[in-house]
Design a protein around this motif. Structure first.
Motif, PDB file in Angstrom:
ATOM      1  N   ILE A  46      -2.871  -1.793   3.932  1.00  0.00           N
ATOM      2  CA  ILE A  46      -2.400  -2.514   2.747  1.00  0.00           C
ATOM      3  C   ILE A  46      -3.284  -3.733   2.542  1.00  0.00           C
TER       4      ILE A  46
ATOM      5  N   THR B 135      -4.963  14.100   2.979  1.00  0.00           N
ATOM      6  CA  THR B 135      -4.814  15.005   1.844  1.00  0.00           C
ATOM      7  C   THR B 135      -4.019  14.231   0.803  1.00  0.00           C
ATOM      8  N   ILE B 136      -4.600  14.039  -0.382  1.00  0.00           N
ATOM      9  CA  ILE B 136      -3.923  13.240  -1.409  1.00  0.00           C
ATOM     10  C   ILE B 136      -3.471  14.166  -2.540  1.00  0.00           C
ATOM     11  N   ILE B 137      -2.178  14.106  -2.838  1.00  0.00           N
ATOM     12  CA  ILE B 137      -1.599  14.927  -3.906  1.00  0.00           C
ATOM     13  C   ILE B 137      -1.165  13.987  -5.032  1.00  0.00           C
TER      14      ILE B 137
ATOM     15  N   CYS C 158      -3.848   2.532  -6.371  1.00  0.00           N
ATOM     16  CA  CYS C 158      -3.210   1.411  -7.079  1.00  0.00           C
ATOM     17  C   CYS C 158      -1.800   1.183  -6.549  1.00  0.00           C
ATOM     18  N   ARG C 159      -1.460  -0.074  -6.296  1.00  0.00           N
ATOM     19  CA  ARG C 159      -0.094  -0.435  -5.907  1.00  0.00           C
ATOM     20  C   ARG C 159       0.577  -1.286  -6.972  1.00  0.00           C
ATOM     21  N   CYS C 160      -0.210  -1.806  -7.921  1.00  0.00           N
ATOM     22  CA  CYS C 160       0.353  -2.768  -8.873  1.00  0.00           C
ATOM     23  C   CYS C 160       0.952  -2.091 -10.096  1.00  0.00           C
ATOM     24  N   GLY C 161       0.623  -0.792 -10.282  1.00  0.00           N
ATOM     25  CA  GLY C 161       1.185  -0.054 -11.411  1.00  0.00           C
ATOM     26  C   GLY C 161       0.469  -0.298 -12.722  1.00  0.00           C
TER      27      GLY C 161
ATOM     28  N   VAL D 196      -0.791  12.243   1.609  1.00  0.00           N
ATOM     29  CA  VAL D 196      -0.400  11.150   0.719  1.00  0.00           C
ATOM     30  C   VAL D 196       0.060  11.782  -0.583  1.00  0.00           C
ATOM     31  N   LYS D 197       1.278  11.519  -0.963  1.00  0.00           N
ATOM     32  CA  LYS D 197       1.804  12.103  -2.194  1.00  0.00           C
ATOM     33  C   LYS D 197       2.149  10.978  -3.161  1.00  0.00           C
ATOM     34  N   ILE D 198       1.637  11.092  -4.380  1.00  0.00           N
ATOM     35  CA  ILE D 198       1.920  10.061  -5.378  1.00  0.00           C
ATOM     36  C   ILE D 198       2.970  10.610  -6.338  1.00  0.00           C
ATOM     37  N   LEU D 199       4.084   9.930  -6.442  1.00  0.00           N
ATOM     38  CA  LEU D 199       5.130  10.395  -7.346  1.00  0.00           C
ATOM     39  C   LEU D 199       4.971   9.713  -8.702  1.00  0.00           C
TER      40      LEU D 199
ATOM     41  N   LEU E 158       3.483   8.405   2.320  1.00  0.00           N
ATOM     42  CA  LEU E 158       2.499   8.688   3.365  1.00  0.00           C
ATOM     43  C   LEU E 158       3.211   9.393   4.509  1.00  0.00           C
TER      44      LEU E 158
ATOM     45  N   TYR F 277      -1.294  -9.746  -9.764  1.00  0.00           N
ATOM     46  CA  TYR F 277      -0.347  -9.001  -8.926  1.00  0.00           C
ATOM     47  C   TYR F 277      -0.227  -9.642  -7.546  1.00  0.00           C
TER      48      TYR F 277
ATOM     49  N   LEU G 220       5.698   3.740   0.001  1.00  0.00           N
ATOM     50  CA  LEU G 220       5.111   2.479  -0.453  1.00  0.00           C
ATOM     51  C   LEU G 220       5.352   2.314  -1.945  1.00  0.00           C
ATOM     52  N   CYS G 221       5.553   1.076  -2.352  1.00  0.00           N
ATOM     53  CA  CYS G 221       5.733   0.777  -3.768  1.00  0.00           C
ATOM     54  C   CYS G 221       4.452   1.093  -4.532  1.00  0.00           C
ATOM     55  N   GLY G 222       4.583   1.841  -5.623  1.00  0.00           N
ATOM     56  CA  GLY G 222       3.427   2.169  -6.460  1.00  0.00           C
ATOM     57  C   GLY G 222       3.568   1.605  -7.862  1.00  0.00           C
ATOM     58  N   CYS G 223       4.713   0.995  -8.152  1.00  0.00           N
ATOM     59  CA  CYS G 223       4.949   0.482  -9.512  1.00  0.00           C
ATOM     60  C   CYS G 223       4.674  -1.005  -9.597  1.00  0.00           C
ATOM     61  N   GLY G 224       4.567  -1.650  -8.428  1.00  0.00           N
ATOM     62  CA  GLY G 224       4.261  -3.081  -8.390  1.00  0.00           C
ATOM     63  C   GLY G 224       5.483  -3.970  -8.495  1.00  0.00           C
TER      64      GLY G 224
ATOM     65  N   THR H   4      -0.587  -3.341   7.992  1.00  0.00           N
ATOM     66  CA  THR H   4       0.005  -4.136   6.913  1.00  0.00           C
ATOM     67  C   THR H   4      -0.928  -5.284   6.544  1.00  0.00           C
TER      68      THR H   4
ATOM     69  N   ASN I  42       2.623  -8.019  -0.632  1.00  0.00           N
ATOM     70  CA  ASN I  42       2.216  -7.811   0.758  1.00  0.00           C
ATOM     71  C   ASN I  42       1.920  -6.342   0.989  1.00  0.00           C
TER      72      ASN I  42
ATOM     73  N   LYS J  82       7.976  -5.369  -0.958  1.00  0.00           N
ATOM     74  CA  LYS J  82       6.625  -4.842  -0.788  1.00  0.00           C
ATOM     75  C   LYS J  82       6.123  -5.038   0.641  1.00  0.00           C
ATOM     76  N   PRO J  83       5.357  -4.111   1.169  1.00  0.00           N
ATOM     77  CA  PRO J  83       4.732  -2.989   0.454  1.00  0.00           C
ATOM     78  C   PRO J  83       5.643  -1.779   0.253  1.00  0.00           C
TER      79      PRO J  83
ATOM     80  N   ILE K 135       4.397   5.839  -3.391  1.00  0.00           N
ATOM     81  CA  ILE K 135       3.340   6.582  -2.714  1.00  0.00           C
ATOM     82  C   ILE K 135       3.908   6.953  -1.350  1.00  0.00           C
TER      83      ILE K 135
END
Lengths: 149, 69
Positions: free
Chosen positions: A95, A108-110, A126-129, B14-17, B24, A146, B46-50, B32, A149, B55-56, B22
């Protein structure tokens, strides 16, 4: 492979700089301002520190926007040997404070559509959306302020 | 999906919804932003929307907000 947009040398090694890959993680200049100084032109001063120290900081770059090679080919062979050992290491998810999720090694990234995304050594998610290129980081987090942590 | 690499270890996934976290899953090192490291079998959301308040990690705040994905 080494057709970087910019290159800098001290005679012993050449540092390559790929601006498009840079997300301004700031590791380089926080660690070694004597060499990596964004306020100066050229921004990399190869005489600012010993080679060993420059290599250490280049390796900290999470996006591979910085890379290096030895000017001496024999030393490069040694370097690629060291790298193949490093690639066998366990995968790492890291992070970055106020920034993306950095994936290094085998993952593996889906994506959201269920499709597998090409992942080669390093991916920044991206974590910030707010990225305009989801699921990848495009540096927007630094413009939107943004915090996370 | 279970993929084995050359050393016989399953590749972590890693799956992104969409508009969500996200995920893992698998054996990897997790680090961290404060530098704590854990190397084990993980399953992390993990938070993906911000917008998570934790967080995280995801705290399901995304369900209350519409984000572009």
């Amino acid at each position: 492979m080494y057709q970087g947009n910019k290159k800098y040398t001290n005679g012993e090694i050449t540092v390559f700089w790929y601006p498009k890959k840079c997300i301004h993680a700031t590791h380089c200049y926080r660690e070694l301002i004597e060499v990596f100084n964004p306020g100066r032109r050229p921004w990399i001063n190869m005489n600012g520190a010993p080679t060993k120290e420059i290599i250490r900081v280049v390796k900290l770059c999470p996006t591979q926007a910085l890379d290096y090679k030895y000017n001496n080919e024999d030393a490069n062979i040694q370097k690629s040997g060291d790298q193949s050992v490093a690639e066998k290491m366990v995968a790492e998810a890291r992070i970055m404070k106020n920034g993306p999720l950095v994936l290094k090694g085998d993952f593996t990234i889906i994506d959201a559509d269920g499709k597998e995304i090409k992942h080669h050594k390093t991916s920044l998610l991206c974590r910030c959306g707010a990225s305009k290129n989801p699921p990848f980081c495009d540096g927007t987090h630094s413009k939107t302020g943004y915090l996370g942590n | 999906m279970e993929i084995e690499n050359k050393s016989g270890v399953k590749t972590p996934e890693v799956k992104i919804l969409k508009d969500g976290p996200i995920i893992l899953k698998g054996f990897f090192r997790f680090r961290t932003s404060s530098g704590e490291e854990t190397e084990k079998e993980h399953e992390i959301l993990l938070c993906g929307c911000g917008k998570s308040g934790n967080k995280p990690y995801c705290d399901e705040t995304h369900k209350k907000n519409v984000i572009k994905s």
